[in-house]
Design an enzyme around this catalytic site. Structure first.
Site, PDB file in Angstrom:
ATOM      1  N   ASN A 260      10.911   3.485   5.271  1.00 33.33           N
ATOM      2  CA  ASN A 260      12.276   4.070   4.754  1.00 33.33           C
ATOM      3  C   ASN A 260      12.432   5.419   5.011  1.00 33.33           C
ATOM      4  O   ASN A 260      13.584   5.804   5.092  1.00 33.33           O
ATOM      5  CB  ASN A 260      12.607   3.642   3.398  1.00 33.33           C
ATOM      6  CG  ASN A 260      11.802   4.014   2.457  1.00 33.33           C
ATOM      7  OD1 ASN A 260      10.599   4.386   2.616  1.00 33.33           O
ATOM      8  ND2 ASN A 260      12.003   3.896   1.110  1.00 33.33           N
TER       9      ASN A 260
ATOM     10  N   SER B 288       5.291  -0.933  -1.385  1.00 34.65           N
ATOM     11  CA  SER B 288       5.489  -2.000  -2.259  1.00 34.65           C
ATOM     12  C   SER B 288       4.550  -2.338  -3.261  1.00 34.65           C
ATOM     13  O   SER B 288       3.587  -1.883  -3.203  1.00 34.65           O
ATOM     14  CB  SER B 288       5.817  -3.469  -1.584  1.00 34.65           C
ATOM     15  OG  SER B 288       4.508  -3.790  -1.022  1.00 34.65           O
TER      16      SER B 288
ATOM     17  N   GLU C 291       2.855   5.472  -4.865  1.00 34.73           N
ATOM     18  CA  GLU C 291       4.497   5.679  -4.924  1.00 34.73           C
ATOM     19  C   GLU C 291       5.217   4.058  -4.558  1.00 34.73           C
ATOM     20  O   GLU C 291       5.077   3.735  -3.430  1.00 34.73           O
ATOM     21  CB  GLU C 291       5.084   6.776  -3.845  1.00 34.73           C
ATOM     22  CG  GLU C 291       4.403   7.987  -4.288  1.00 34.73           C
ATOM     23  CD  GLU C 291       5.025   8.706  -5.457  1.00 34.73           C
ATOM     24  OE1 GLU C 291       6.126   8.091  -5.886  1.00 34.73           O
ATOM     25  OE2 GLU C 291       4.699   9.793  -6.148  1.00 34.73           O
TER      26      GLU C 291
ATOM     27  N   CYS D 284      13.583   3.727  -2.500  1.00 35.17           N
ATOM     28  CA  CYS D 284      12.696   3.315  -3.806  1.00 35.17           C
ATOM     29  C   CYS D 284      13.246   3.770  -5.085  1.00 35.17           C
ATOM     30  O   CYS D 284      13.419   2.898  -5.979  1.00 35.17           O
ATOM     31  CB  CYS D 284      11.304   3.958  -3.573  1.00 35.17           C
ATOM     32  SG  CYS D 284      11.359   5.756  -3.361  1.00 35.17           S
TER      33      CYS D 284
ATOM     34  N   GLU E  18      13.888  -5.835  -6.637  1.00 34.28           N
ATOM     35  CA  GLU E  18      14.171  -4.788  -5.871  1.00 34.28           C
ATOM     36  C   GLU E  18      14.489  -5.366  -4.499  1.00 34.28           C
ATOM     37  O   GLU E  18      13.592  -5.989  -3.784  1.00 34.28           O
ATOM     38  CB  GLU E  18      12.870  -4.095  -5.620  1.00 34.28           C
ATOM     39  CG  GLU E  18      13.269  -2.708  -4.641  1.00 34.28           C
ATOM     40  CD  GLU E  18      12.088  -1.729  -4.109  1.00 34.28           C
ATOM     41  OE1 GLU E  18      10.924  -2.413  -3.732  1.00 34.28           O
ATOM     42  OE2 GLU E  18      12.135  -0.781  -4.375  1.00 34.28           O
TER      43      GLU E  18
ATOM     44  N   GLU F 213       4.192  13.217  -6.242  1.00 40.74           N
ATOM     45  CA  GLU F 213       4.564  13.791  -5.179  1.00 40.74           C
ATOM     46  C   GLU F 213       5.329  14.962  -5.472  1.00 40.74           C
ATOM     47  O   GLU F 213       6.211  15.063  -6.322  1.00 40.74           O
ATOM     48  CB  GLU F 213       4.930  13.114  -4.157  1.00 40.74           C
ATOM     49  CG  GLU F 213       3.908  12.054  -3.511  1.00 40.74           C
ATOM     50  CD  GLU F 213       4.110  11.249  -2.276  1.00 40.74           C
ATOM     51  OE1 GLU F 213       5.316  10.862  -2.044  1.00 40.74           O
ATOM     52  OE2 GLU F 213       3.312  10.870  -1.666  1.00 40.74           O
TER      53      GLU F 213
END
Ligand code: NAD
Ligand code: 2ZO
Length: 531
Positions: free
Chosen positions: A194, A270, A291, A325, A428, A505
């Site tokens: 993404n 995921s 993440e 996300c 999601e 991050e």
């Protein structure tokens, strides 16, 4: 690599000034540059693997290649060959060799290379953004911001490289101890599709700032722009093998995770894959950064500035065609303002310009792939079946331009009348689908907002300062927003609570996830032995 400290400091200062001049979102909306690529015209023939300082053609020509698509047109953009064990070994070997050189450099020397890489990114901003659009389908306006975020991240961690330090601790009798902050070794980065260019920068910048080298595997859906970053680091003066790219899917990823010379794995993707990564890492006792996905709540109280709350809800749901996300896809609205909120949010959603992602006026491009588009549309169907009302969108969209007719477009969707048990509220979706839920009280909405195994992000809109901080304190999420949403400056940590991840991050704290501490105790007297 040698140079006067004065020159490096001047360089640092110039880059800071340049980054401060970077247009924010409003500036970027009016940003136009000379277009070099148009949808449906780019063909990528160059090899997409990169190690030992250059692009690599795989030796094993028998490996079956997979097509990579241009989402805007549905056309094949290039072919992808997955790296096997020998290729992964070569890339990790190349990174190991670079580590021995790079890890011995001073922070100022690493910063110099990183700042030059940032300068090259800025110079190639439009080209990188266009290629990202062709491979990913997001709008050019957003892709430019992603490239800026990547550059700023590299500038930020260049500055961090210059400040890495340990502690000095005085002990009895004149003895003392000190700590050294040392790199880990070869780090592996594995990315999602993404934010291809942003993800590779967010992982490589802290890694190399700390003195590590990296082998990065992009998603096989978006393999193209990570290699551009590899070339840029190389041109900026990085030693051969400092940053390498291997292509492939889960098999290549798993070869990387199991490789004995790999010291750390940083993964974006995921939750199910994140669990597998953690299992593989546990066998080699390797640290992980994870993440992962989210199903984040956005809470809008009746005292909010409604105009800003509506804008925030759109930013929380429709960036990158909803494939984000941190999206606040569970929009809780206090019942007294629900009708006005819905009217305005639907009006603005219907006005979103969908179409050719390379055009400046486009605000929503194509979803990343046909199977993903079908999955998102199926979620909308399921929501209707479970009793949600579709106020707008949720349908396939065919742009008027004939070259785009096989692209993966859909109309952004607002679902009303959602309840906590519906599939669209629990899972999601990763597409442009906003689920709106009504609430009455603060206690009630907090309980419902936290009723999820995930905890990536959360947001609150209210003019009541005390309530804003009280609600945020009680929300179980790692990345929170008050009176805005999806703002991720590189100076602040980003990451999730609960099943949304481990580690962070960006921000200073990320240094801790890419380095280790060595404690050295120094005896200044005699050894007081018990034996
Ligand atoms: N928290 C964040 O910062 C963040 C950012 C972007 C995306 N995401 C999440 O990513 C997901 C969408 O991305 P995706 O569909 O590419 O995710 P994914 O988990 O399917 O794939 C992610 C990466 O893992 C690789 N992979 C798959 N199986 C593997 C295995 N067994 N071993 C090693 N590598 C393997 C893939 O090839 C890809 O490069 C969403 O859930 C989204 O929320 C999270
Ligand atoms: C910059 N954004 C839009 C917050 C995206 C962060 C990365 C998540 O997918």
């Amino acid at each position: 690599m040698k140079g006067s400290n004065f020159r490096i400091l001047k360089h640092l200062k110039m880059n800071l000034l340049r980054s401060l001049r970077t247009p924010g979102l409003r500036g970027a909306l009016h940003y136009t540059e000379t277009r070099t690529i148009t949808s449906g015209t780019l063909h990528i023939k160059d090899p997409l693997n990169f190690w030992c300082g250059g692009r690599v053609n795989l030796k094993d020509v028998k490996t079956k290649s997979e097509p990579v698509y241009e989402p805007a047109t549905g056309r094949v953009l290039c072919q992808l060959q997955a790296c096997g064990a020998a290729d992964v070994d070569a890339a990790v070997g190349s990174a190991s060799a670079a580590f021995t050189v790079w890890s011995k450099l001073a922070g100022m020397e690493r910063a110099k290379v990183m700042l030059e890489a940032a300068r090259l990114i800025e110079k190639r901003r439009e080209e990188i953004a266009e290629i990202e659009v062709v491979n990913n389908g997001k709008s050019i306006t957003e892709a430019r911001l992603d490239v800026d975020s990547a550059r700023l991240c590299i500038e930020y961690f260049a500055a961090q490289a210059t400040t890495l330090s340990g502690q000095h601790v005085q002990l009895p009798g004149g003895s003392f101890a000190y700590t050294r902050r040392e790199p880990l070794g070869v780090c592996v980065g594995i990315g999602a599709w993404n934010y291809p260019f942003q993800i590779v920068a967010w992982k490589s910048a802290p890694a190399i700032a700390c003195g590590n080298s990296m082998v990065f595997k992009p998603s096989p859906v978006t393999p193209v722009t990570a290699v551009l970053l590899a070339e840029i680091y190389s041109q900026a003066g990085a030693p051969e093998g400092l940053f390498n790219v291997v292509q492939g899917g889960q098999e290549t990823g798993s070869l990387l995770c199991h490789h004995p010379s790999v010291a750390k794995i940083s993964f974006t993707g995921s939750v199910p894959t994140g669990k597998k990564i953690m299992e593989m890492a546990s066998r080699g006792v390797k640290p992980v950064t994870l993440e992962l996905g989210g199903k984040s709540p956005l809470i809008i109280f009746e005292d909010s500035d409604l105009e800003n709350a509506v804008r925030g809800a759109l930013m929380a749901n429709f960036l990158s065609q909803g494939q984000v996300c941190s999206n606040g896809t569970r929009v809780f609205v206090q019942s007294s303002i629900l009708p006005q909120f819905l009217k305005e949010v639907v009006r603005r959603t219907k006005a979103i310009q969908i179409g050719d992602p390379l055009l400046d006026e486009t605000r929503m491009g194509a979803l990343v792939s046909k199977p993903h588009l079908e999955k998102v549309l199926a979620y909308v169907k399921q929501a209707k079946k479970e009793g949600a009302r579709v106020l707008c969108g949720g349908e396939p969209f065919i742009p008027a331009d004939s070259k785009l007719k096989a692209g993966y477009y859909m109309t952004p969707c607002v679902l009303d009348g959602c309840t906590d048990d519906m599939t669209c509220v629990r899972e999601e979706i990763f597409g442009p689908v906003m689920s709106v839920l009504s609430f009455e009280t603060e206690d009630e909405v907090l309980r419902r907002a936290n009723d999820s195994a995930l905890g990536l992000a959360a947001g609150v809109f209210t003019k009541d300062v005390k309530r804003a901080h009280r609600v945020i304190e009680n929300l179980q999420a790692g990345s929170c927003f008050i009176n805005n949403y999806n703002i991720t400056p590189v100076e602040v940590p980003f990451g999730g609570y609960k099943a949304s991840g481990i580690g962070r991050e960006n921000g200073q704290v990320t240094i801790e996830f890419y380095s280790q501490l060595k404690t050295v105790v120094v005896e200044m007297g005699d050894v007081d032995s018990l034996f």
